[in-house]
Motif scaffolding. Structure first.
Motif, PDB file in Angstrom:
ATOM      1  N   TRP A 179       0.275  -1.363  -0.138  1.00 57.85           N
ATOM      2  CA  TRP A 179      -0.238  -0.028   0.267  1.00 57.85           C
ATOM      3  C   TRP A 179       0.352   1.252   0.109  1.00 57.85           C
ATOM      4  N   PRO A 180       1.306   2.516  -1.002  1.00 52.50           N
ATOM      5  CA  PRO A 180       1.843   2.975  -1.069  1.00 52.50           C
ATOM      6  C   PRO A 180       1.346   4.029   0.447  1.00 52.50           C
ATOM      7  N   GLY A 181       2.835   3.955   0.602  1.00 49.21           N
ATOM      8  CA  GLY A 181       3.241   4.466   2.125  1.00 49.21           C
ATOM      9  C   GLY A 181       3.310   4.064   3.286  1.00 49.21           C
ATOM     10  N   SER A 182       3.101   2.534   3.020  1.00 47.39           N
ATOM     11  CA  SER A 182       3.387   1.675   3.881  1.00 47.39           C
ATOM     12  C   SER A 182       4.512   0.817   4.084  1.00 47.39           C
TER      13      SER A 182
END
Lengths: 339, 88
Positions: free
Chosen positions: A132-135
């Motif tokens: 997940w983008p950012g995770s």
């Protein structure tokens, strides 16, 4: 048994960060060193920060996945094991392993919702992790836990039926009961290599805490991993019991010196250990075919991998035969595609 | 002005640092020792002036620099959605 005191004994045997990392106990070392007034190397502070962020991220990421997917979600290892540590951030992990009834369908739903397939995996397969983008965490969806090849474990449907609420506290997210989880953690570690790392043994000891040892023995035998379980528990008792009593477990004496010396196995040792793990099959008649199947699995290409690529990897393994496994682990795709 | 931590924000202290995560955006921020002191004060409803005093107590730093640090960090935290002004 106080596994923490035992772990600190091994931490005191080396100040080499890479050796501590190879055994997954570098965050325990940070805690120990701070408590004893020693300075902490900057790169371990970075490890500590990453682990703290992962511990914060896991519940929200699981909550996001729960909102997107129907059906059961059973989280294995990772946050469930970490919850048993005095501080979950002491047990670092980089991914969330989730059992779902239909990984391919679940993967498609998550990708539609904005999850991204991790594209630096050489050979795409249905277990390709998601991000997940950012995770900071990857997500791995599985239909089956990673059992030993000779085991007779419960079906996935049975696992879903016996699941209990996850330690993350996210509604609708489950995990295995402690008894089954302890055996799973032991089997998963053994699949990589018998007596792989100190942190694996600590994980097993923590998951088994509070569970009747007799029940564990009985279930381990039912699942066909009685010998693996016995060796694992003997190793834990030997390695983490109070004092510096001599190691009695034959498996530790002959195959676990890397544990007592907090040394990383070499590439050659790792492969040999993985192959010899087949000797713990429950019956003598199962050992030869398990051994052959294990070696065949190791030397043949992965699904979709051309032979040229596999031969290249074998060549690198031969070249690095006497190098520590973790250096090879960090160097490229081998760990991700093989684990 | 005082501030509060939004419900979707979680923080964790690690030794003398703090990491703060916005679970809506999954953006996270690591705060160093100075930032951690400021976070501890303002995230518990303390004012920026109180955060400046906390910095002066803990570090040998000029008041103007402490004030600038607090103002800049609080503005950054608000922009990132990691802190929100307390409505009075």
């Amino acid at each position: 048994m106080n596994v923490w005191a035992g772990a600190e004994r091994y931490i005191d045997r080396t100040a080499d960060v890479e050796r501590l990392r190879a055994h997954g106990i570098q965050l325990l070392a940070v805690r120990h060193w701070r408590a004893t007034g020693r300075s902490v190397p900057l790169d371990l502070i970075a490890d500590e920060r990453f682990s703290a962020i992962a511990a914060l991220s896991a519940p929200s990421l699981l909550g996001r996945i729960r909102c997107l997917l129907d059906g059961p979600l059973v989280v294995l290892k990772g946050p469930e094991v970490a919850a048993r540590y005095p501080d979950p951030a002491l047990r670092g992990y980089g991914d969330l392993d989730i059992l779902v009834p239909d990984p391919a369908g679940a993967q498609a739903v998550l990708v539609d919702a904005g999850f991204e397939l991790v594209d630096d995996y050489t050979f795409p397969h249905h277990d390709q992790p998601l991000h997940w983008p950012g995770s900071p965490l990857l997500v791995e969806l599985h239909r089956f836990p990673s059992w030993l090849r000779w085991m007779t474990p419960p079906s996935t449907a049975e696992l879903f039926a016996m699941a209990v609420p996850s330690a993350t506290g996210i509604d609708g997210v489950s995990t295995l009961p402690a008894r089954e989880h302890a055996l799973f953690v032991a089997a998963h570690s053994w699949r990589h290599a018998p007596l792989r790392r100190l942190i694996d043994l600590i994980d097993v000891a923590l998951m088994a805490e509070g569970v009747d040892p007799c029940e564990l023995d009985v279930l381990a035998r039912q699942w066909g991993m009685g010998r693996v379980w016995a060796t694992t528990t003997h190793a834990i008792a030997d390695l983490f019991s109070c004092g510096d009593a001599p190691v009695r477990s034959r498996a530790v004496r002959f195959g676990g010196r890397h544990l007592t010396t907090v040394r990383d196995r070499t590439v050659l040792e790792k492969h040999l250990a993985m192959w010899l793990g087949a000797l713990w099959a429950p019956t003598p008649s199962q050992i030869p075919r398990t051994l052959v199947a294990t070696i065949a699995d190791d030397v043949r290409p992965l699904l979709g991998e051309p032979w040229t690529s596999k031969l290249g990897r074998i060549g690198r393994a031969c070249r690095d035969a006497f190098s520590p496994w973790s250096i090879r682990d960090r160097a490229g795709t081998d760990r991700r595609t093989l684990s | 002005m005082s501030y509060r931590i939004p419900r979707h924000v979680h923080a964790r202290a690690i030794h003398d640092e703090v990491v703060v995560l916005n679970t809506q955006s999954d953006a996270y921020l690591g705060l160093n020792r100075t930032g951690s002191v400021i976070w501890q004060v303002v995230s518990q409803g303390g004012s920026e002036d109180e955060a400046v005093e906390a910095l002066l107590d803990r570090f040998a730093v000029a008041r103007e620099i402490a004030l600038a640090d607090v103002t800049n960090l609080v503005a950054d935290l608000v922009t990132r959605g990691l802190l929100e002004p307390e409505s009075t």
